[in-house]
Design a protein around this motif. Structure first.
Motif, PDB file in Angstrom:
ATOM      1  N   GLY A   1       0.759  -1.001   0.260  1.00 61.40           N
ATOM      2  CA  GLY A   1       0.104  -0.226  -0.096  1.00 61.40           C
ATOM      3  C   GLY A   1       1.026   1.493   0.041  1.00 61.40           C
ATOM      4  N   ASP A   2       1.990   1.182   0.896  1.00 57.61           N
ATOM      5  CA  ASP A   2       2.253   2.256   0.424  1.00 57.61           C
ATOM      6  C   ASP A   2       3.135   2.484  -0.473  1.00 57.61           C
ATOM      7  OD1 ASP A   2       2.210   3.065   3.310  1.00 57.61           O
ATOM      8  OD2 ASP A   2       3.672   1.413   3.933  1.00 57.61           O
ATOM      9  N   LEU A   3       3.716   1.376  -1.573  1.00 54.44           N
ATOM     10  CA  LEU A   3       4.485   1.251  -2.262  1.00 54.44           C
ATOM     11  C   LEU A   3       3.853   1.896  -3.367  1.00 54.44           C
ATOM     12  CD1 LEU A   3       7.456   0.486  -3.332  1.00 54.44           C
ATOM     13  CD2 LEU A   3       6.533  -1.716  -3.806  1.00 54.44           C
ATOM     14  N   VAL A   4       2.384   1.988  -3.419  1.00 49.87           N
ATOM     15  CA  VAL A   4       1.256   2.099  -4.088  1.00 49.87           C
ATOM     16  C   VAL A   4       1.221   3.723  -4.431  1.00 49.87           C
ATOM     17  CG1 VAL A   4      -1.292   2.154  -5.148  1.00 49.87           C
ATOM     18  CG2 VAL A   4       0.110   0.397  -4.497  1.00 49.87           C
ATOM     19  N   LYS A   5       1.024   4.277  -3.028  1.00 52.36           N
ATOM     20  CA  LYS A   5       1.271   5.547  -3.099  1.00 52.36           C
ATOM     21  C   LYS A   5       2.196   6.130  -3.366  1.00 52.36           C
ATOM     22  CE  LYS A   5      -2.171   5.060   0.637  1.00 52.36           C
ATOM     23  NZ  LYS A   5      -2.318   4.877   2.235  1.00 52.36           N
ATOM     24  N   GLU A   6       3.920   5.944  -2.544  1.00 55.97           N
ATOM     25  CA  GLU A   6       4.713   6.302  -3.280  1.00 55.97           C
ATOM     26  C   GLU A   6       5.750   6.877  -4.828  1.00 55.97           C
ATOM     27  OE1 GLU A   6       7.500   4.279  -0.550  1.00 55.97           O
ATOM     28  OE2 GLU A   6       6.967   4.958   0.906  1.00 55.97           O
ATOM     29  N   ARG A   7       4.931   5.386  -4.729  1.00 54.16           N
ATOM     30  CA  ARG A   7       5.537   5.136  -6.421  1.00 54.16           C
ATOM     31  C   ARG A   7       4.701   5.229  -7.566  1.00 54.16           C
ATOM     32  NH1 ARG A   7      10.338   0.949  -5.386  1.00 54.16           N
ATOM     33  NH2 ARG A   7      11.200   2.143  -3.787  1.00 54.16           N
ATOM     34  N   SER A   8       3.333   5.869  -6.993  1.00 51.32           N
ATOM     35  CA  SER A   8       2.119   6.290  -7.926  1.00 51.32           C
ATOM     36  C   SER A   8       1.729   4.808  -8.907  1.00 51.32           C
ATOM     37  CB  SER A   8       2.162   7.356  -9.375  1.00 51.32           C
ATOM     38  OG  SER A   8       3.082   8.362  -8.648  1.00 51.32           O
ATOM     39  N   LEU A   9       1.528   3.824  -8.770  1.00 44.00           N
ATOM     40  CA  LEU A   9       1.029   2.665  -9.322  1.00 44.00           C
ATOM     41  C   LEU A   9       0.054   2.286  -8.847  1.00 44.00           C
ATOM     42  CD1 LEU A   9       4.109  -0.036  -7.694  1.00 44.00           C
ATOM     43  CD2 LEU A   9       4.309   1.456  -9.203  1.00 44.00           C
ATOM     44  N   HIS A  10      -1.364   3.552  -9.489  1.00 43.03           N
ATOM     45  CA  HIS A  10      -2.526   3.333  -9.224  1.00 43.03           C
ATOM     46  C   HIS A  10      -2.747   4.102 -10.428  1.00 43.03           C
ATOM     47  CE1 HIS A  10      -2.183   7.340  -7.247  1.00 43.03           C
ATOM     48  NE2 HIS A  10      -1.371   7.227  -6.938  1.00 43.03           N
ATOM     49  N   ASP A  11      -4.496   4.530 -10.527  1.00 41.04           N
ATOM     50  CA  ASP A  11      -4.865   4.777 -11.418  1.00 41.04           C
ATOM     51  C   ASP A  11      -5.689   6.499 -11.122  1.00 41.04           C
ATOM     52  OD1 ASP A  11      -3.729   3.030 -14.078  1.00 41.04           O
ATOM     53  OD2 ASP A  11      -4.987   1.444 -13.362  1.00 41.04           O
ATOM     54  N   GLY A  12      -5.716   6.250  -9.901  1.00 39.67           N
ATOM     55  CA  GLY A  12      -6.465   7.025  -9.402  1.00 39.67           C
ATOM     56  C   GLY A  12      -7.068   7.012  -7.717  1.00 39.67           C
ATOM     57  N   TYR A  13      -7.920   7.898  -7.641  1.00 44.13           N
ATOM     58  CA  TYR A  13      -8.231   7.552  -6.277  1.00 44.13           C
ATOM     59  C   TYR A  13     -10.020   7.629  -6.202  1.00 44.13           C
ATOM     60  CZ  TYR A  13      -8.432   8.859  -1.071  1.00 44.13           C
ATOM     61  OH  TYR A  13      -8.737   8.984  -0.068  1.00 44.13           O
ATOM     62  N   HIS A  14     -10.344   6.693  -5.718  1.00 40.39           N
ATOM     63  CA  HIS A  14     -11.873   6.562  -5.731  1.00 40.39           C
ATOM     64  C   HIS A  14     -12.069   7.291  -3.913  1.00 40.39           C
ATOM     65  CE1 HIS A  14     -15.273   4.481  -4.823  1.00 40.39           C
ATOM     66  NE2 HIS A  14     -15.253   3.361  -5.673  1.00 40.39           N
ATOM     67  N   GLN A  15     -12.706   8.152  -4.232  1.00 43.40           N
ATOM     68  CA  GLN A  15     -13.247   9.330  -3.342  1.00 43.40           C
ATOM     69  C   GLN A  15     -13.965   8.601  -1.886  1.00 43.40           C
ATOM     70  OE1 GLN A  15     -11.559  12.478  -3.102  1.00 43.40           O
ATOM     71  NE2 GLN A  15     -12.218  12.295  -0.867  1.00 43.40           N
ATOM     72  N   GLU A  16     -14.909   8.074  -2.811  1.00 46.58           N
ATOM     73  CA  GLU A  16     -16.019   6.939  -1.618  1.00 46.58           C
ATOM     74  C   GLU A  16     -15.541   6.173  -1.110  1.00 46.58           C
ATOM     75  OE1 GLU A  16     -20.142   4.314  -2.451  1.00 46.58           O
ATOM     76  OE2 GLU A  16     -19.624   5.753  -4.168  1.00 46.58           O
ATOM     77  N   MET A  17     -15.087   5.632  -1.644  1.00 43.37           N
ATOM     78  CA  MET A  17     -14.032   4.271  -0.458  1.00 43.37           C
ATOM     79  C   MET A  17     -13.113   4.642   0.349  1.00 43.37           C
ATOM     80  SD  MET A  17     -16.176   1.858  -0.456  1.00 43.37           S
ATOM     81  CE  MET A  17     -15.614   0.379   0.213  1.00 43.37           C
ATOM     82  N   ASP A  18     -12.103   5.937  -0.002  1.00 47.95           N
ATOM     83  CA  ASP A  18     -11.210   6.822   0.686  1.00 47.95           C
ATOM     84  C   ASP A  18      -9.509   5.618  -0.192  1.00 47.95           C
ATOM     85  OD1 ASP A  18      -9.268   8.343   1.622  1.00 47.95           O
ATOM     86  OD2 ASP A  18     -10.112   7.399   3.528  1.00 47.95           O
TER      87      ASP A  18
END
Length: 183
Positions: A46-63
């Motif tokens: 989870g930290d790696l995903v945030k730190e290295r932008s290994l995601h496709d954006g943010y899901h506001q409703e599910m935070d």
């Protein structure tokens, strides 16, 4: 060499361990304790995903972030090859099976999951979804479908004593693995 053969990496002298389970089951605490007790390097996905932008954006409703599984696997491939890693994440089916020598699925009573997530300030819908996942043993089923039965270990994680016992069991596995894979 057969052109259809998959490349193989050299045998590891130290195992890779995945500690997984529904949020609130004690993965991060257990992984920290295991890494320290067994001399492994801890990776909190989870930290790696945030730190290295290994995601496709943010899901506001599910935070939470929309995980990009391909980016995560690409990012982690080299670090996993050498062994000696203790990986902490709440899902497991997208990781290559070859990465892990032991997959630990932590389970907790739903009241404990509820209380732990509420104490973290999770939104009510996110607490409810995770409690439901624990009731339905979603992570355990995913692990059992994704990995060989002899690699998956289900452990209770309700008390400090459970965590300490779990760390001892996992550290013993690491020690045995290292002894049987010594050069």
């Amino acid at each position: 060499m057969d052109s259809d053969a998959l490349p193989t990496s050299p045998p590891r002298s130290s195992p890779n361990i995945l500690i997984t389970g529904t949020p609130g089951t004690g993965k991060t605490t257990t992984a920290e304790m295991v890494a320290l007790a067994a001399g492994l390097q801890k990776v909190t996905v989870g930290d790696l995903v945030k730190e290295r932008s290994l995601h496709d954006g943010y899901h506001q409703e599910m935070d939470t972030y929309w995980l990009n599984e391909d980016k995560v696997v690409d990012e982690m491939e080299d670090m996993m090859a050498g062994g000696g890693m203790c990986v902490d994440f709440h899902t497991c089916g997208f990781f290559p099976e070859r990465w892990f020598d032991l997959v630990v699925v932590l389970r907790a009573d739903t009241k404990n999951v509820f209380d732990r997530l509420e104490a973290r300030g999770y939104k009510p819908n996110k607490v409810a979804e995770n409690v439901e996942c624990e009731i339905m043993q979603v992570v355990l089923d995913e692990a059992q479908e994704s990995y060989r039965p002899d690699v998956v270990l289900e452990l209770p994680s309700n008390t400090v004593e459970d965590m300490e016992t779990n760390v001892e069991k996992i550290a013993a596995f690491v020690e045995q693995f290292r002894a049987s894979h010594a050069n």
